[in-house]
Enzyme design. Structure first.
Site, PDB file in Angstrom:
ATOM      1  N   ASN A  32      21.749  47.824  31.427  1.00 35.57           N
ATOM      2  CA  ASN A  32      21.342  48.291  32.757  1.00 35.57           C
ATOM      3  C   ASN A  32      20.713  47.132  33.520  1.00 35.57           C
ATOM      4  O   ASN A  32      19.595  47.228  34.031  1.00 35.57           O
ATOM      5  CB  ASN A  32      20.380  49.475  32.643  1.00 35.57           C
ATOM      6  CG  ASN A  32      20.179  50.194  33.966  1.00 35.57           C
ATOM      7  OD1 ASN A  32      21.069  50.203  34.814  1.00 35.57           O
ATOM      8  ND2 ASN A  32      19.016  50.780  34.156  1.00 35.57           N
ATOM      9  N   LEU A  33      21.466  46.040  33.613  1.00 31.95           N
ATOM     10  CA  LEU A  33      20.916  44.766  34.042  1.00 31.95           C
ATOM     11  C   LEU A  33      20.602  44.744  35.536  1.00 31.95           C
ATOM     12  O   LEU A  33      21.298  45.335  36.354  1.00 31.95           O
ATOM     13  CB  LEU A  33      21.903  43.647  33.706  1.00 31.95           C
ATOM     14  CG  LEU A  33      22.306  43.527  32.233  1.00 31.95           C
ATOM     15  CD1 LEU A  33      23.221  42.328  32.035  1.00 31.95           C
ATOM     16  CD2 LEU A  33      21.090  43.436  31.327  1.00 31.95           C
ATOM     17  N   GLY A  36      16.293  40.541  37.372  1.00 31.87           N
ATOM     18  CA  GLY A  36      15.361  39.964  36.414  1.00 31.87           C
ATOM     19  C   GLY A  36      16.054  39.519  35.141  1.00 31.87           C
ATOM     20  O   GLY A  36      15.799  38.431  34.625  1.00 31.87           O
ATOM     21  N   HIS A  37      16.946  40.363  34.617  1.00 24.37           N
ATOM     22  CA  HIS A  37      17.726  39.965  33.442  1.00 24.37           C
ATOM     23  C   HIS A  37      18.594  38.741  33.745  1.00 24.37           C
ATOM     24  O   HIS A  37      18.711  37.820  32.921  1.00 24.37           O
ATOM     25  CB  HIS A  37      18.648  41.104  33.000  1.00 24.37           C
ATOM     26  CG  HIS A  37      17.940  42.340  32.559  1.00 24.37           C
ATOM     27  ND1 HIS A  37      17.940  43.489  33.297  1.00 24.37           N
ATOM     28  CD2 HIS A  37      17.216  42.612  31.429  1.00 24.37           C
ATOM     29  CE1 HIS A  37      17.256  44.424  32.664  1.00 24.37           C
ATOM     30  NE2 HIS A  37      16.806  43.926  31.533  1.00 24.37           N
ATOM     31  N   GLY A 149      11.405  37.923  29.721  1.00 22.09           N
ATOM     32  CA  GLY A 149      10.678  37.988  30.978  1.00 22.09           C
ATOM     33  C   GLY A 149       9.179  38.092  30.755  1.00 22.09           C
ATOM     34  O   GLY A 149       8.713  38.727  29.809  1.00 22.09           O
ATOM     35  N   ARG A 150       8.422  37.494  31.659  1.00 27.99           N
ATOM     36  CA  ARG A 150       6.966  37.577  31.587  1.00 27.99           C
ATOM     37  C   ARG A 150       6.437  38.926  32.087  1.00 27.99           C
ATOM     38  O   ARG A 150       5.258  39.200  31.934  1.00 27.99           O
ATOM     39  CB  ARG A 150       6.343  36.438  32.408  1.00 27.99           C
ATOM     40  CG  ARG A 150       6.541  35.061  31.786  1.00 27.99           C
ATOM     41  CD  ARG A 150       5.960  33.965  32.673  1.00 27.99           C
ATOM     42  NE  ARG A 150       4.537  34.112  32.852  1.00 27.99           N
ATOM     43  CZ  ARG A 150       3.601  33.551  32.071  1.00 27.99           C
ATOM     44  NH1 ARG A 150       3.973  32.803  31.038  1.00 27.99           N
ATOM     45  NH2 ARG A 150       2.319  33.735  32.322  1.00 27.99           N
ATOM     46  N   LEU A 186      10.805  44.009  39.111  1.00 27.01           N
ATOM     47  CA  LEU A 186      12.098  44.601  38.801  1.00 27.01           C
ATOM     48  C   LEU A 186      12.083  45.162  37.382  1.00 27.01           C
ATOM     49  O   LEU A 186      11.597  44.524  36.452  1.00 27.01           O
ATOM     50  CB  LEU A 186      13.202  43.568  38.955  1.00 27.01           C
ATOM     51  CG  LEU A 186      13.400  42.974  40.353  1.00 27.01           C
ATOM     52  CD1 LEU A 186      14.612  42.054  40.367  1.00 27.01           C
ATOM     53  CD2 LEU A 186      13.555  44.064  41.406  1.00 27.01           C
TER      54      LEU A 186
END
Length: 287
Positions: A32-33, A36-37, A149-150, A186
Site C-alpha cells: 500500500n505504498l 514515503g515508501h 522511515g524515521r 504520510l
C-alpha cells in the site's frame, strides 16, 4: 524488475550479484505504498547496485482487534510504483512461505528496553513481530544496507539495536519523514481517515511543533507536555502518549540531555496516528 514469491528464487537471483561484489539494498514494506515508501527506494537506488523491496503484511506485528484483515493489499499498483522508481527485485512472499510452521510456532526475536513503553505499551508484542520479520528478511536478502522511515522512530531504534546486538553486517539508514503539504506525516493508515478527520489530522503535527518550540524556548518538559496533551484533546484526538525521550536510545531525559525526540501516538476516530520531531534542548532546560 522481477517480482518473486519464492525464497529459492530470491536466493538464486541474489547470489550471483553478491558474488560479483554488487552492493545490495533492502527496503522492507507492508505494501500500500505512498511517497514515503518511495523515498526509501529512491535513497536505496542512490546508494546501491541492486535494490530489493519486500511487500509483506506481517501477521506477527498485529495485535488482537487490530487491522490485519483489512490492511490494504495493493500488489499490482505497488509493483508498478516500485518499477518506476528503479527497484530491481520485489519479494512478496505469503505468510506460509515465511512462517511454514504457523505464526504461533515460529522462532521470535525480542528486543529489550527500546521496545518497551511508547507503542510497546499500547501494542504489546508488536515490536517482537517487527523484529522477527525484519531479522528473517535480513537473513534471506543479506543486504549491505536497509532503509526505514524515521516516522516510526521507535521501530527504527528497535531495528538498530537488533542489528547491533545480533551483529548483522548491515548499515541501517533512517530516511526523513515525508509529509503532505499540510504537515501530516504520510502513512498507509491515513486512508482510514474520513474526509472530516483528514481535515483535522494535521493538527497532530501542529501541536508537535508547538511543543517543540516551547521546549527549545526553555519551557520545562513536564508543563510543555501537559499543554501538548491538552491541545491534542481540544483538537479531537485521544492521545496514547506524548513523550520526550533521548534520541539515541529512547531512554529518559535527564538534566544534562540535549538531543531528544518528541514522540506522539493519538487516535482520531478509529485511526491511530504516530509522529515525532527532534528537539535540541537548551542548557537551561530541566527534565
Amino acid at each position: 524488475m522481477l517480482t518473486l514469491h519464492d525464497i529459492a528464487e530470491l536466493r538464486a537471483h541474489l547470489n550471483p550479484q553478491r558474488r560479483d561484489g554488487q552492493r545490495i539494498a533492502l527496503v522492507p514494506t507492508m505494501g500500500n505504498l505512498h511517497a514515503g515508501h518511495l523515498a526509501l527506494v529512491d535513497a536505496a537506488r542512490r546508494d546501491a547496485d541492486v535494490v530489493v523491496a519486500t511487500i509483506f503484511v506481517n501477521p506477527l506485528q498485529f495485535g488482537a482487534g487490530e487491522d490485519f484483515e483489512r490492511y490494504p493489499r495493493t500488489l499490482e499498483a505497488d509493483t508498478q510504483a516500485l518499477a518506476s522508481h528503479g527497484c530491481d527485485i520485489v519479494f512478496a512472499p505469503s505468510p506460509e512461505t515465511l512462517y511454514p510452521q504457523g505464526r504461533d510456532h515460529h522462532t521470535q526475536v525480542s528486543v529489550p528496553q527500546v521496545a518497551d513503553g511508547l507503542c510497546g505499551t499500547n501494542r504489546p508484542g508488536h515490536f517482537t513481530g517487527v523484529a522477527t520479520v525484519v531479522s528473517l528478511l535480513f537473513h534471506l536478502v543479506q543486504p549491505d544496507t536497509a532503509y526505514f522511515g524515521r516516522k516510526d522512530y521507535q521501530q527504527l531504534t528497535v531495528i538498530r539495536k537488533m542489528v547491533a546486538d545480533l551483529h548483522f553486517p548491515i548499515d541501517i539508514v533512517g530516511v526523513p519523514t515525508q509529509r503532505a503539504e499540510d504537515g501530516l506525516a504520510l502513512s498507509s493508515r491515513n486512508a482510514y481517515l474520513s474526509t472530516a478527520e483528514r481535515q483535522r489530522a494535521p493538527a497532530l503535527y501542529r501541536v508537535l511543533c508547538q511543543v517543540r518550540d516551547a521546549l527549545q524556548g526553555g519551557e520545562p518538559p513536564a508543563p510543555a507536555l501537559r499543554e501538548g496533551l491538552a491541545s491534542l484533546a481540544a483538537e479531537g484526538f485521544k492521545p496514547d502518549y506524548l513523550e520526550l525521550r533521548r534520541t539515541q536510545d529512547l531512554g529518559p531525559v535527564a538534566l544534562e540531555t540535549r538531543e531528544t525526540i518528541l514522540l506522539v501516538a493519538a487516535h482520531l476516530g478509529t485511526t491511530r496516528l504516530i509522529d515525532n520531531l527532534p528537539v535540541s534542548l537548551p542548557r537551561q532546560s530541566t527534565a
